[in-house]
Design an enzyme around this catalytic site. Structure first.
Site, PDB file in Angstrom:
ATOM      1  N   LYS A  25       0.840  -1.213   0.000  1.00 52.64           N
ATOM      2  CA  LYS A  25       0.000   0.000   0.000  1.00 52.64           C
ATOM      3  C   LYS A  25       0.871   1.258   0.000  1.00 52.64           C
ATOM      4  O   LYS A  25       0.691   2.152  -0.823  1.00 52.64           O
ATOM      5  CB  LYS A  25      -0.901   0.014   1.241  1.00 52.64           C
ATOM      6  CG  LYS A  25      -1.513   1.375   1.535  1.00 52.64           C
ATOM      7  CD  LYS A  25      -2.406   1.373   2.744  1.00 52.64           C
ATOM      8  CE  LYS A  25      -1.751   1.609   4.067  1.00 52.64           C
ATOM      9  NZ  LYS A  25      -1.561   3.019   4.462  1.00 52.64           N
ATOM     10  N   ASN A  26       1.828   1.322   0.933  1.00 46.94           N
ATOM     11  CA  ASN A  26       2.570   2.577   1.087  1.00 46.94           C
ATOM     12  C   ASN A  26       3.587   2.818  -0.024  1.00 46.94           C
ATOM     13  O   ASN A  26       4.101   3.929  -0.164  1.00 46.94           O
ATOM     14  CB  ASN A  26       3.225   2.644   2.471  1.00 46.94           C
ATOM     15  CG  ASN A  26       2.185   2.890   3.559  1.00 46.94           C
ATOM     16  OD1 ASN A  26       1.033   3.230   3.248  1.00 46.94           O
ATOM     17  ND2 ASN A  26       2.557   2.710   4.802  1.00 46.94           N
ATOM     18  N   CYS A 120      -5.404   7.922   9.558  1.00 46.97           N
ATOM     19  CA  CYS A 120      -5.672   7.314  10.865  1.00 46.97           C
ATOM     20  C   CYS A 120      -5.423   8.329  11.990  1.00 46.97           C
ATOM     21  O   CYS A 120      -4.469   9.110  11.916  1.00 46.97           O
ATOM     22  CB  CYS A 120      -4.746   6.121  11.084  1.00 46.97           C
ATOM     23  SG  CYS A 120      -5.223   4.673  10.160  1.00 46.97           S
ATOM     24  N   ARG A 125      -0.733  15.058  12.732  1.00 46.94           N
ATOM     25  CA  ARG A 125      -0.106  14.709  11.460  1.00 46.94           C
ATOM     26  C   ARG A 125       0.154  16.001  10.676  1.00 46.94           C
ATOM     27  O   ARG A 125      -0.518  16.307   9.696  1.00 46.94           O
ATOM     28  CB  ARG A 125      -0.990  13.710  10.714  1.00 46.94           C
ATOM     29  CG  ARG A 125      -1.190  12.469  11.602  1.00 46.94           C
ATOM     30  CD  ARG A 125      -1.655  11.266  10.899  1.00 46.94           C
ATOM     31  NE  ARG A 125      -0.671  10.691  10.026  1.00 46.94           N
ATOM     32  CZ  ARG A 125      -0.884   9.587   9.311  1.00 46.94           C
ATOM     33  NH1 ARG A 125      -2.038   8.972   9.392  1.00 46.94           N
ATOM     34  NH2 ARG A 125       0.040   9.100   8.518  1.00 46.94           N
ATOM     35  N   ASP A 311       4.487   0.843  12.038  1.00 45.60           N
ATOM     36  CA  ASP A 311       3.263   0.246  11.482  1.00 45.60           C
ATOM     37  C   ASP A 311       3.085  -1.214  11.904  1.00 45.60           C
ATOM     38  O   ASP A 311       2.034  -1.807  11.644  1.00 45.60           O
ATOM     39  CB  ASP A 311       3.244   0.373   9.949  1.00 45.60           C
ATOM     40  CG  ASP A 311       3.100   1.823   9.520  1.00 45.60           C
ATOM     41  OD1 ASP A 311       2.798   2.666  10.384  1.00 45.60           O
ATOM     42  OD2 ASP A 311       3.300   2.120   8.329  1.00 45.60           O
ATOM     43  N   ARG A 403      -8.885  -0.386   4.810  1.00 44.93           N
ATOM     44  CA  ARG A 403      -8.101   0.734   4.268  1.00 44.93           C
ATOM     45  C   ARG A 403      -6.717   0.278   3.834  1.00 44.93           C
ATOM     46  O   ARG A 403      -6.129   0.871   2.933  1.00 44.93           O
ATOM     47  CB  ARG A 403      -7.939   1.823   5.339  1.00 44.93           C
ATOM     48  CG  ARG A 403      -9.241   2.453   5.741  1.00 44.93           C
ATOM     49  CD  ARG A 403      -9.009   3.599   6.649  1.00 44.93           C
ATOM     50  NE  ARG A 403      -8.034   4.497   6.027  1.00 44.93           N
ATOM     51  CZ  ARG A 403      -7.518   5.548   6.615  1.00 44.93           C
ATOM     52  NH1 ARG A 403      -7.863   5.836   7.838  1.00 44.93           N
ATOM     53  NH2 ARG A 403      -6.661   6.317   5.989  1.00 44.93           N
TER      54      ARG A 403
HETATM   55  C1  EPZ Z   1       4.162   7.247   6.545  1.00 46.55           C
HETATM   56  O1  EPZ Z   1       3.375   8.314   7.041  1.00 46.55           O
HETATM   57  C2  EPZ Z   1       3.250   6.060   6.404  1.00 46.55           C
HETATM   58  N1  EPZ Z   1       2.177   6.408   5.481  1.00 46.55           N
HETATM   59  C3  EPZ Z   1       2.695   5.675   7.763  1.00 46.55           C
HETATM   60  O2  EPZ Z   1       1.942   4.484   7.623  1.00 46.55           O
HETATM   61  C4  EPZ Z   1       3.855   5.402   8.735  1.00 46.55           C
HETATM   62  O3  EPZ Z   1       3.348   5.172  10.032  1.00 46.55           O
HETATM   63  C5  EPZ Z   1       4.820   6.599   8.765  1.00 46.55           C
HETATM   64  O4  EPZ Z   1       5.232   6.937   7.429  1.00 46.55           O
HETATM   65  C6  EPZ Z   1       6.051   6.338   9.604  1.00 46.55           C
HETATM   66  O5  EPZ Z   1       6.728   5.217   9.148  1.00 46.55           O
HETATM   67  C7  EPZ Z   1       2.391   6.332   4.158  1.00 46.55           C
HETATM   68  O6  EPZ Z   1       3.462   5.988   3.686  1.00 46.55           O
HETATM   69  C8  EPZ Z   1       1.239   6.684   3.282  1.00 46.55           C
HETATM   70  P1  EPZ Z   1       6.168  10.623   8.504  1.00 46.55           P
HETATM   71  P2  EPZ Z   1       3.913   9.819   7.005  1.00 46.55           P
HETATM   72  O7  EPZ Z   1       6.080  11.924   7.812  1.00 46.55           O
HETATM   73  O8  EPZ Z   1       4.817   9.989   5.865  1.00 46.55           O
HETATM   74  C9  EPZ Z   1       6.492  13.996  11.956  1.00 46.55           C
HETATM   75  C10 EPZ Z   1       0.102   3.053   7.922  1.00 46.55           C
HETATM   76  O9  EPZ Z   1      -0.353   2.497   8.942  1.00 46.55           O
HETATM   77  N2  EPZ Z   1       6.163  14.971  10.886  1.00 46.55           N
HETATM   78  O10 EPZ Z   1       7.271   9.711   8.198  1.00 46.55           O
HETATM   79  O11 EPZ Z   1       2.744  10.690   7.161  1.00 46.55           O
HETATM   80  C11 EPZ Z   1       5.303  13.111  12.295  1.00 46.55           C
HETATM   81  O12 EPZ Z   1       4.456  13.739  13.230  1.00 46.55           O
HETATM   82  C12 EPZ Z   1       0.537   4.499   7.927  1.00 46.55           C
HETATM   83  O13 EPZ Z   1       0.205   2.467   6.812  1.00 46.55           O
HETATM   84  C13 EPZ Z   1       6.162  16.316  11.171  1.00 46.55           C
HETATM   85  O14 EPZ Z   1       6.414  16.747  12.312  1.00 46.55           O
HETATM   86  O15 EPZ Z   1       4.776   9.855   8.337  1.00 46.55           O
HETATM   87  C14 EPZ Z   1       5.974  11.842  12.802  1.00 46.55           C
HETATM   88  O16 EPZ Z   1       6.294  12.006  14.159  1.00 46.55           O
HETATM   89  C15 EPZ Z   1       0.101   5.230   9.159  1.00 46.55           C
HETATM   90  N3  EPZ Z   1       5.852  17.186  10.167  1.00 46.55           N
HETATM   91  C16 EPZ Z   1       7.276  11.781  12.012  1.00 46.55           C
HETATM   92  O17 EPZ Z   1       7.480  13.103  11.482  1.00 46.55           O
HETATM   93  C17 EPZ Z   1       5.574  16.766   8.897  1.00 46.55           C
HETATM   94  O18 EPZ Z   1       5.317  17.605   8.022  1.00 46.55           O
HETATM   95  C18 EPZ Z   1       7.302  10.786  10.861  1.00 46.55           C
HETATM   96  O19 EPZ Z   1       6.129  10.923  10.065  1.00 46.55           O
HETATM   97  C19 EPZ Z   1       5.578  15.390   8.630  1.00 46.55           C
HETATM   98  C20 EPZ Z   1       5.892  14.507   9.638  1.00 46.55           C
END
Ligand code: EPZ
Length: 441
Positions: A25-26, A120, A125, A311, A403
């Protein structure tokens, strides 16, 4: 009369057999939006049939993309005209993946109005890293209450991006902008997850120039759109599904063979299971896993790649409730990712929830319960734990599972689980609830 969809699980069950892991998916989400960077038609195969993917495809169709979708294959052709495109709000705020439209829309149309993405409820986020990265490449943003408007009137230009911490979709947006920008870009502190490698593999096939160093990603921008690859692009297998199936196997004391062509990024999970005492054999077309001795709980802390993936925190917390001995789990990526732990407690698991840490004493006898799913991975964890619980578990809000897991309960049923989707009236559910209180009393 009010009705609710539920999944009913009968336990205990043991899973055994062979199962094919679906496409990731991702990895599929950024590939779908990256097609906006291409001239010509793109053929993607092994795309999983899931709600989140369906919503993103629907958004692309509303943006004028012609899509032929048959089983797991998609042919996408984008319109040539450059007129303003509106991303439909009702669809965009259903999924977090809509954030991945930001860079490709800016690159293709020089303007984007993105309704705030959903996803989610696992914590805050924010999208500040995404906006920062694209600003470094010449975009300007206005933030409104429900949307963000971005413009790059003169097109995107290369630059230096230094992420405060690794971000998966942030790195993907940065990459998609940089490959079509004029000039060179270097991304410092990017995420290095395998889904990003899959996007890089696709972009290189489209003519992009990308080089990964130990700590950065360097991109030589093309200054124009890319060319669609001539061959079909097959997405690798979903490591989160593979990991969840392995956790299910471990919980039930079973033995399974996972079939896939490629499933990169599963290594930390395989190492973890081996430490717990599980037998895992890597095969040319997948792997074989078997429980040959009682498993010992192993503590873990979630971390960006190559650490233990957030995840899989929920399914592996379920496993630690069953394995022998004390353990702790710390969640370092998302601040609200323990909803499933409340459901585990209802089934009889011995755990204490602190802010971002859960302490567990494994090995308690578990019983079926009425539980509620709140997010994708938590829904999977509740179901796999229910397979070892004595009696009937009823899980509310099963839509979360669809999802991100393709045919998950069908796959587990083929391996020996007993899951049924059903619609129940509120009265029927109340009766279940009362009978559970009677049981506890
Ligand atoms: C990706 O989300 C995945 N989603 C998530 O999978 C996964 O949990 C996550 O990466 C972490 O591995 C997809 O790939 C579609 P991040 P993403 O930006 O990219 C902070 C699932 O269950 N952050 O890597 O949205 C954030 O709060 C899903 O399949 C900021 O502060 O996550 C977090 O603490 C859920 N500002 C950290 O960075 C930003 O602008 C990492 O988040 C962006 C992120």
């Amino acid at each position: 009369m009010k009705y609710k969809d539920v999944i009913i699980s009968k336990g205990p069950r043991k899973i055994e057999g062979v199962v094919r892991v679906s496409g990731s998916k991702n990895a599929s989400l950024p590939l779908l939006t990256a097609t906006l960077l291409c001239e010509g038609s793109v053929d993607l195969i092994n795309i999983p049939n899931l709600t989140d993917i369906g919503i993103l495809i629907n958004i692309l169709q509303k943006l004028g993309t012609k899509i032929n979708w048959s089983e797991h294959s998609l042919k996408l052709t984008h319109e040539q005209n450059e007129e303003k495109k509106i991303i439909p709000e009702k669809l965009a705020n259903k999924i977090r993946g809509s954030i991945l439209l930001l860079a490709p829309m800016l690159a293709r149309y020089k303007e984007v109005i993105l309704p705030m993405p959903g996803g989610c409820p696992i914590g805050q986020r924010p999208i500040d890293f995404h906006l920062y990265a694209l600003e470094q490449l010449g975009a300007h943003f206005e933030i409104h209450e429900d949307s963000v408007k971005g413009v790059a009137p003169n097109g995107l230009t290369g630059g230096i991006i230094k992420f405060p911490k690794p971000t998966v979709t942030g790195t993907e947006n940065a990459l998609m902008a940089a490959v079509v920008a004029k000039g060179d870009t270097e991304i410092f502190n990017p995420a290095f997850d395998s889904e990003i490698d899959e996007l890089i593999r696709f972009l290189i096939l489209c003519g992009a120039k990308i080089h990964k160093t130990k700590d950065t990603i360097q991109i030589q921008g093309k200054g124009s759109l890319l060319q669609a690859p001539k061959e079909l692009f097959s997405v690798f297998a979903d490591r989160m599904e593979a990991g969840s199936l392995l956790a299910a196997c471990a919980i039930t004391g079973g033995s399974i063979s996972l079939k896939y062509d490629k499933c990169p990024g599963l290594e930390p999970v395989i190492d973890h299971l081996k430490k717990m005492g599980m037998k895992i054999e890597i095969m040319l077309d997948g792997l074989k896993a078997e429980v040959v001795q009682p498993l010992t709980a192993v503590s873990f802390i979630t971390a960006p790649h190559p650490g233990f993936p957030t995840d899989l925190q929920a399914p592996f917390m379920a496993l630690n409730c069953v394995a022998q001995g004390p353990s702790f789990i710390e969640e370092k990526i998302w601040e609200k990712r323990f909803f499933h732990a409340e459901g585990f407690k209802k089934m009889g698991a011995n755990l204490v929830i602190h802010e971002n840490r859960v302490d567990i004493i494994g090995g308690n006898k578990l019983y079926g319960a009425l539980v509620e799913a709140h997010d994708l991975r938590g829904s999977c964890a509740l179901l796999i734990l229910s397979m070892i619980a004595q009696g009937t578990t009823i899980m509310l809000s099963p839509q979360h599972l669809d999802r991100g897991y393709e045919f998950f309960i069908n796959k587990l049923n083929m391996l020996g689980a007993e899951f049924n989707k059903k619609t129940m009236t509120e009265k029927e559910l109340q009766d279940v609830y009362i009978s559970q209180i009677d049981l506890i009393a």
